[in-house]
Design an enzyme around this catalytic site. Structure first.
Site, short mmCIF file in Angstrom:
data_model
loop_
_atom_site.label_atom_id
_atom_site.label_comp_id
_atom_site.label_asym_id
_atom_site.label_seq_id
_atom_site.Cartn_x
_atom_site.Cartn_y
_atom_site.Cartn_z
N CYS A 131 0.84 -1.20 0.00
CA CYS A 131 0.00 0.00 0.00
C CYS A 131 0.88 1.25 0.00
O CYS A 131 1.44 1.62 1.03
CB CYS A 131 -0.92 -0.03 1.23
SG CYS A 131 -1.97 1.42 1.34
N CYS A 134 -0.40 4.11 2.13
CA CYS A 134 -0.18 3.91 3.57
C CYS A 134 1.28 4.13 3.94
O CYS A 134 1.58 4.75 4.96
CB CYS A 134 -0.54 2.48 3.97
SG CYS A 134 -2.07 1.88 3.27
N ASP A 135 2.20 3.63 3.14
CA ASP A 135 3.59 3.54 3.58
C ASP A 135 4.57 4.41 2.81
O ASP A 135 5.71 4.59 3.25
CB ASP A 135 4.06 2.07 3.47
CG ASP A 135 3.26 1.15 4.37
OD1 ASP A 135 2.75 1.64 5.40
OD2 ASP A 135 3.14 -0.04 4.05
#
Ligand SMILES: Cc1cc2nc3c(=O)[nH]c(=O)nc-3n(C[C@H](O)[C@H](O)[C@H](O)COP(=O)(O)OP(=O)(O)OC[C@H]3O[C@@H](n4cnc5c(N)ncnc54)[C@H](O)[C@@H]3O)c2cc1C
Length: 309
Positions: A131, A134-135
């Site tokens: 992701c 997300c990261d």
């Protein structure tokens, strides 16, 4: 007989449980094989509102569970193996045992596809991720070469997004053209920071010995030639599989198995509601899953109120 059963204990499930618990419906949450859901697999969540310093994924999910239980949600560890939605009350089979419920909230999430490499598994959260939203912004990826694996819309979107952080983004695709929509593909390929590697598959993620990602080993599927790339991150974007197989033939779903609500969180079966990544192939975020859990709970509550009139 239950009022509300929530299948799944991720952000969507716990939020649905919190709202239905506060409505005095005493929901029963069935955790599935991953109590706390996908977020428990990540260390730091930096984009869930209310945590300016970020929050550990496992801790966030434990807090959500406690919050729902504080208002009367009940938890059972088990897996729903089958669901009969042909008549109300609905009958679920949970680890071989029947369970009846007046309403059902499905929050079973979606599993990401893996490359299937031993090194990929060993280096998950040590540079291997699924992701970019997300990261991608994590310090370990800043100004470093990054790898995105995949050729669809998600891979193009992730690669384009990652150009904000990485020094260069290698897009590894096993074919010689992208499968993504033209607009997404054009956007990715016209970005000078994105370097495609066509006809190539990742055969190994380096370096398990150093316990962090330092690069990838590639194989050209046409020539068999082996090569390697230095990289601090490997973003695997080869698709997701929604956990909806047990509802096939009963609930409306798209070609990939994502549940398609009839309206809001309601499905084609009155009394059955959906929330989170099992019904969302677009955003796939903790906060959107939680929002959908809230919507499903409010609709379940209203549905029960009309039944009791
Ligand atoms: C490594 C990683 C890092 C991420 N980081 C972020 C981030 O920083 N910020 C962000 O917003 N999002 C992040 N995400 C995405 C986020 O985790 C998901 O969007 C979110 O978890 C979706 O919540 P959900 O409740 O829909 O599903 P999930 O969290 O996937 O939960 C699904 C639940 O359903 C249960 N279940 C499935 N099948 C059954 C069954 N048959 N019977 C009973 N239970 C069942 C599972 O056990 C699980 O508890 C990340 C994802 C990953 C993989």
């Amino acid at each position: 007989m239950e009022n509300v059963v929530v299948i799944g204990s991720g952000c969507a499930g716990w939020t649905a449980a919190l709202y239905t618990a506060r409505a005095n419906l005493k929901p029963l949450v069935i955790t599935g094989q991953q109590p706390g859901g996908l977020l428990t697999t990540t260390t730091i969540v930096e984009n869930y509102p209310g945590f300016p310093e970020g929050v550990d994924g496992y801790e966030l999910m434990t807090r959500m569970q406690k919050q729902a239980e504080r208002f009367g949600a009940r938890t059972t560890f088990g897996t729903v193996e089958a669901a009969d939605l042909s008549r109300r009350p609905f009958t679920l089979t949970v680890d071989g045992e029947p369970l009846q419920t007046r309403t059902l909230i499905i929050a079973t999430g979606a599993s990401h596809r893996h490359l299937g490499l031993d090194s990929e598994q060993k280096l998950e959260n040590k540079g291997v991720t699924y992701c970019a939203t997300c990261d991608g912004a994590l310090p370990m990826f800043r100004n470093q070469p990054l790898v995105v694996v995949g050729g669809g819309d998600s891979a193009c979107e992730e690669a384009t997004y990652l150009t904000r952080f990485g020094s260069v983004v290698y897009l590894i695709h096993r074919r010689d053209t992208l499968r993504a929509s033209k607009i997404m593909a054009d956007r990715a390929l016209s970005n000078p920071k994105i370097k495609p590697r066509w006809d190539s598959v990742v055969t190994d993620v380096l370096d398990v010995k150093q316990d962090k990602v330092t690069g990838v080993q590639l194989k050209n599927v046409k020539t068999g030639e082996q090569s390697s790339l230095d990289a601090a991150g490997v973003f695997v974007a080869i698709g997701h599989v929604p956990n909806t197989q047990i509802f096939k033939g009963q609930l409306a779903m798209d070609d990939n198995g994502y549940l398609v609500p009839a309206q809001g969180a309601s499905t084609n079966v009155p009394g059955v509601f959906v929330a989170g990544d099992c019904a969302d192939h677009v955003y796939r975020q903790a906060v959107t899953a939680a929002g959908m859990g809230c919507a499903a709970a409010i609709e379940a509550e209203r549905f029960l109120a009309t039944q009791n009139q």
